[in-house]
Design a protein around this motif. Structure first.
Motif, PDB file in Angstrom:
ATOM      1  N   LEU A 164       0.823  -1.202   0.000  1.00  0.00           N
ATOM      2  CA  LEU A 164       0.000   0.000   0.000  1.00  0.00           C
ATOM      3  C   LEU A 164       0.859   1.254   0.000  1.00  0.00           C
ATOM      4  CD1 LEU A 164      -1.411   0.636   3.552  1.00  0.00           C
ATOM      5  CD2 LEU A 164       0.039  -1.304   3.077  1.00  0.00           C
ATOM      6  N   GLU A 165       0.197   2.336  -0.378  1.00  0.00           N
ATOM      7  CA  GLU A 165       0.845   3.640  -0.387  1.00  0.00           C
ATOM      8  C   GLU A 165      -0.273   4.669  -0.400  1.00  0.00           C
ATOM      9  OE1 GLU A 165       3.826   4.848  -0.224  1.00  0.00           O
ATOM     10  OE2 GLU A 165       3.686   6.814  -1.142  1.00  0.00           O
ATOM     11  N   GLY A 166      -0.329   5.509   0.635  1.00  0.00           N
ATOM     12  CA  GLY A 166      -1.435   6.454   0.721  1.00  0.00           C
ATOM     13  C   GLY A 166      -2.749   5.716   0.798  1.00  0.00           C
ATOM     14  N   ALA A 183       3.776  -0.119  -5.039  1.00  0.00           N
ATOM     15  CA  ALA A 183       2.542   0.662  -5.005  1.00  0.00           C
ATOM     16  C   ALA A 183       2.846   2.147  -5.106  1.00  0.00           C
ATOM     17  CB  ALA A 183       1.776   0.380  -3.714  1.00  0.00           C
ATOM     18  N   GLY A 184       1.924   2.888  -5.701  1.00  0.00           N
ATOM     19  CA  GLY A 184       2.087   4.344  -5.806  1.00  0.00           C
ATOM     20  C   GLY A 184       1.378   4.845  -7.047  1.00  0.00           C
ATOM     21  N   ALA A 185       0.306   5.633  -6.902  1.00  0.00           N
ATOM     22  CA  ALA A 185      -0.518   6.090  -8.034  1.00  0.00           C
ATOM     23  C   ALA A 185      -0.932   4.903  -8.912  1.00  0.00           C
ATOM     24  CB  ALA A 185       0.224   7.137  -8.863  1.00  0.00           C
ATOM     25  N   GLY A 186      -1.363   3.836  -8.275  1.00  0.00           N
ATOM     26  CA  GLY A 186      -1.598   2.560  -8.952  1.00  0.00           C
ATOM     27  C   GLY A 186      -0.459   1.641  -8.556  1.00  0.00           C
ATOM     28  N   PHE A 187       0.117   0.952  -9.527  1.00  0.00           N
ATOM     29  CA  PHE A 187       1.358   0.242  -9.210  1.00  0.00           C
ATOM     30  C   PHE A 187       2.220   0.094 -10.447  1.00  0.00           C
ATOM     31  CE2 PHE A 187      -1.568  -3.431  -9.961  1.00  0.00           C
ATOM     32  CZ  PHE A 187      -0.850  -4.138 -10.913  1.00  0.00           C
ATOM     33  N   GLN A 188       3.485  -0.174 -10.213  1.00  0.00           N
ATOM     34  CA  GLN A 188       4.414  -0.468 -11.284  1.00  0.00           C
ATOM     35  C   GLN A 188       4.934  -1.877 -11.040  1.00  0.00           C
ATOM     36  OE1 GLN A 188       4.824   2.597  -9.414  1.00  0.00           O
ATOM     37  NE2 GLN A 188       3.264   3.245 -10.871  1.00  0.00           N
ATOM     38  N   GLU A 189       4.927  -2.664 -12.095  1.00  0.00           N
ATOM     39  CA  GLU A 189       5.365  -4.046 -11.936  1.00  0.00           C
ATOM     40  C   GLU A 189       6.436  -4.364 -12.963  1.00  0.00           C
ATOM     41  OE1 GLU A 189       2.339  -6.862 -11.129  1.00  0.00           O
ATOM     42  OE2 GLU A 189       3.378  -8.494 -12.178  1.00  0.00           O
ATOM     43  N   GLU A 190       7.550  -4.837 -12.450  1.00  0.00           N
ATOM     44  CA  GLU A 190       8.630  -5.272 -13.318  1.00  0.00           C
ATOM     45  C   GLU A 190       8.539  -6.789 -13.438  1.00  0.00           C
ATOM     46  OE1 GLU A 190      13.445  -4.553 -13.683  1.00  0.00           O
ATOM     47  OE2 GLU A 190      12.439  -4.266 -11.772  1.00  0.00           O
TER      48      GLU A 190
END
Lengths: 136, 680
Positions: free
Chosen positions: B9-11, B91-98
């Motif tokens: 989570l984030e925010g 996580a952060g403004a949605g998420f980024q996945e590598e």
């Protein structure tokens, strides 16, 4: 010192706001969506002068009411100043006349309206939402 | 039993997936990517050559970062996989996945990699209450992004998915054809974007994310978390789990930070994952209070944010009244269409007095008199609300009754509909004046008096509040006491009857100080009796009452935050040994939950189960459960600000040989506390 009841106290705080040319406006009765209603609201707001509930808010909100006009509401630690001359704004809010009259009549909640997309709000959104506190 | 999940989570954005990193949500379970109380992804499934890979291991490295190690399914454990897969998600403004795929063998290989994506845009209330959608879902490929969308009249929400390596996109996902030479590696970064607050409210199309730009800000968050834990006091103890519990609490508090727009830069605790990632008056206040000796700055943000939203008008739909402090803010579709009243909702009778309590308590710790002066008007309006709107039937006690069906039936911390019950199990009548609220009011009046005298230059108000507090205490000890049962009533109901179940609420009375000395010993005896005390903690309702249920949300489970407040109450009345016992039970329970206390666990007797039994749908991490160990540490060390100093008067349970906390911040600057268990 005797403290008046909360209800009386808060009404007192706002009573001046409701008085314009000696007449009382009841925000809870049905308001027409005519431009004069909106104009009258902003005229009254400019007479309010000091608004303790907004002393935590500082900045200018530009209200852009479709087909009616634009107003700039400057708030500075509780002092409220309304103008129709263009100036820089920290928050720009726009909606149509029906929505705005609903908001000032207390039939529409500003935050719900913004989430629903009938009021668009850009810039300092927190400042924009504090506008709700001018209404009751 | 629910399958294990991984949450980051984030925010107010959080992602709950299975151990492989996949999301395959049914309408009613809380898997998905959530932001603004809305599910922006309900399907997110990685397949390689058409099958879902198997999990080797999963790490939630930080609260905002998780890593999944996978291998393609071979159908048999006897064949080693030649390919390994790593998914790393932030996580952060949605998420980024590598996604990294490695060919481990000396021959080339061809792979079909697919990410199945879908979004149901459910409001969290719909997930919780199993409701159906009223608008239209759509999917389209636009600007090299897959856009999942939902619209209902003017309401529009979209999820934008883009990839650093060009993908074939269709309405249901992304595909890659991957050719890997011997021992070669392939990777892509996928950006799943949800709107920021500004985008949500501006009505403009979301900015297309910049593909290929490292988006996740993970380095910034790592630095921020380091600074958060480095600034906090340092704890060490001979009881090994203590340090881990403390670390866990600090990190979870960081994770639950919510940045309200109305207080620039400041953070306050959101209530809990997954259902309550939002501002809750009660939870934010009590968590800030629990954390005061460790991270005092959250209290100021909580108070300022709640002040900014303080009620100004009578609004029956939102249970709003002038001077009242809010219960909850929500941002989802049902709030937007006023199908729910959370914009914000004010249905809580205890939060307004608790606001005063926190304002005063933060000054005692931090010496921040500026905040007390700044919030004088709001505090006075809150005190006025208590006497006016708070007491709706004029009997001298603060009570509650919702105006509309969409409101909460119980507007105290035990806010499920079936919590304020008679000993025979029957429900009480509205309006209800629960006991602990009267305690908070008593405390608020005395603290209001202190602030009026010291900071507001208002001796008349101070005198009046003190007289009222004294009068309330006298009446309360007379009107709420049930002589034949030897304890205070849970509430006085709408018929004026004493709601006679024995509950944990009597412990909150000790915390507020409203209990006459003559009744204190009986409160202690009841709280530590086998009926209320399970061996792990004090139950919300005593065994033997008609409605008692060890897995009933507010009628038999044990709540760590409840126990932390009760321990503080016991200590206030001088019952240090018993306070230490309650503290130790909860801290030992934490060791069974990987040091992370859930919001509640079952009320079964300790000698029956040997371990605390998880409550089925408890939130975790949850803010005031996270704060409980912090408040318990304060109780064990007997930390109390007196004037410009911090008094340390420890009383440890036997299991903790010694305990020290260095650099406790406050009006004294920084100071240390050290304790050793008492001999004999």
């Amino acid at each position: 010192m005797r403290l008046v009841s909360a209800r009386a106290c808060w009404d007192l705080r706002h009573s001046t706001a409701r008085v314009t040319d000696g007449s009382l406006i009841d925000m809870n009765t049905t308001m027409s969506t005519k431009p004069t209603t909106i104009q009258r609201f902003f005229d009254e707001l400019s007479l309010r002068g000091q608004e303790p509930l907004l002393r935590r808010a500082t900045g200018t909100i530009e209200w852009n009411i479709e087909d009616v006009g634009r107003w700039w509401v400057r708030m500075n630690h509780g002092a409220v100043h309304v103008s129709q001359s263009p100036q820089s704004a920290d928050c720009v809010a726009s909606c149509d006349a029906a929505t705005f009259t609903g908001i000032i009549a207390g039939k529409e909640n500003l935050m719900a309206a913004a989430l629903r997309g009938v009021v668009h709000c850009s810039g300092n959104v927190g400042l924009g939402l504090s506008f709700q506190r001018l209404l009751y | 039993m629910a399958s294990p999940t991984v949450s980051i989570l984030e925010g107010n954005t959080f992602i709950v997936s299975d151990l492989a990193g996949n999301i395959n949500a049914t309408p009613t379970d809380p898997l998905g990517l959530f932001a603004w109380d809305t599910r922006f992804l309900s399907k997110w499934i990685l397949t390689v050559n058409g099958t879902v890979p198997n999990v080797l291991s999963t790490d939630d490295l930080q609260y905002y970062l998780a890593q999944f190690f996978l291998v393609p399914g071979t159908g048999t454990i006897y064949v080693d996989s030649d390919v390994s897969i790593i998914r790393r998600r932030a996580a952060g403004a949605g998420f980024q996945e590598e996604i990294i795929i490695r060919n481990e063998k000396p021959d080339p290989t061809d792979l079909q990699v697919r990410l199945e994506a879908g979004a149901d845009f459910a409001d969290l209330f719909e997930v919780k209450d199993q409701l159906r959608k009223k608008g239209e879902l759509y999917q389209r490929v636009r600007d090299s992004s897959l856009v999942l969308g939902y619209s209902r009249d003017t309401y529009k929400r979209e999820t934008w998915i883009s990839s650093s390596v060009p993908a074939e996109m269709d309405s249901r996902g992304l595909s890659y054809t991957v050719h890997l030479g011997p021992h070669e590696e392939w990777h892509t970064t996928i950006d799943v974007r949800v709107p920021t607050a500004a985008q949500l409210l501006s009505g403009e199309d979301y900015a297309k994310p910049e593909v290929g730009v490292p988006p996740n800000g993970a380095a910034r968050r790592a630095k921020d978390l380091r600074s958060w834990t480095n600034t906090a006091p340092k704890l060490s103890s001979s009881w090994a789990p203590m340090e881990r519990i403390y670390e866990r609490s600090l990190v979870d508090l960081a994770a639950l930070r919510f940045f309200p727009g109305v207080v620039p830069g400041g953070s306050l605790p959101a209530a809990g994952l997954p259902w309550f990632m939002s501002i809750f008056g009660r939870d934010s206040i009590l968590t800030s209070l629990q954390a005061l000796p460790f991270v005092p700055e959250m209290a100021a943000t909580t108070l300022r944010a709640l002040a900014a939203w303080q009620g100004t008008t009578e609004d029956q739909f939102r249970d709003e009244e002038p001077g009242k402090i809010l219960h909850e803010i929500r941002y989802g579709e049902m709030t937007a269409f006023t199908e729910r009243p959370h914009s914000p909702y004010f249905g809580a009778a205890d939060v307004t007095p608790l606001f005063i309590v926190l304002l005063d308590e933060q000054e005692r710790w931090t010496g921040d008199r500026g905040l007390v002066e700044e919030l004088e008007m709001e505090a006075k309006a809150a005190l006025l609300w208590i006497d006016d709107y708070g007491d709706r039937n004029g009997d001298g006690y603060v009570d509650y009754q919702r105006h509309m069906e969409t409101g909460l039936e119980n507007q105290c911390w035990k806010d499920s509909w079936n919590s304020i019950l008679f000993a025979d199990g029957s429900n009480s009548k509205l309006p209800r004046a629960t006991a602990e609220i009267q305690g908070y009011v008593y405390d608020a009046k005395l603290r209001g008096a202190r602030m009026a005298r010291l900071f507001w230059n208002d001796a008349a108000l101070a005198d009046r509040l003190e007289r009222e507090a004294e009068d309330l205490k006298r009446r309360f000890n007379r009107d709420y006491w049930i002589e034949e049962r030897g304890h205070f009533a849970l509430a006085i109901d709408g018929d004026g009857r004493k709601v006679d179940s024995l509950t944990s609420n009597i412990g909150h009375l000790l915390w507020s100080g409203i209990v006459d000395q003559e009744h204190a010993a009986e409160c202690l005896e009841k709280l530590l009796s086998d009926r209320l005390y399970s061996g792990w903690g004090i139950r919300t309702m005593a065994e033997g009452e008609g409605a008692y249920n060890p897995i009933g949300y507010h009628i038999g489970t044990v709540w760590p935050h409840d126990n932390s407040i009760i321990a503080l109450g016991l200590a206030r009345y001088g019952y240090r040994k018993e306070a230490a016992r309650v503290a130790m039970g909860i801290l030992e329970a934490a060791t069974f939950f990987h040091e992370r206390l859930p919001e509640a666990f079952a009320g079964f007797r300790r000698d029956m189960t040997r371990f605390p039994v998880e409550y089925p749908t408890a939130c975790s991490p949850q803010a005031w459960a996270t704060g409980a160990p912090l408040l318990l540490l304060r109780v064990l060390l007997g930390l109390e600000p007196v004037g410009e100093h911090l008094i340390v008067d420890p009383h440890l349970p036997e299991q903790i040989g010694w305990l020290q906390i260095l650099d406790i911040p406050g009006r004294w600057g920084r100071t240390d506390a050290f304790a050793r268990v008492r001999e004999g």
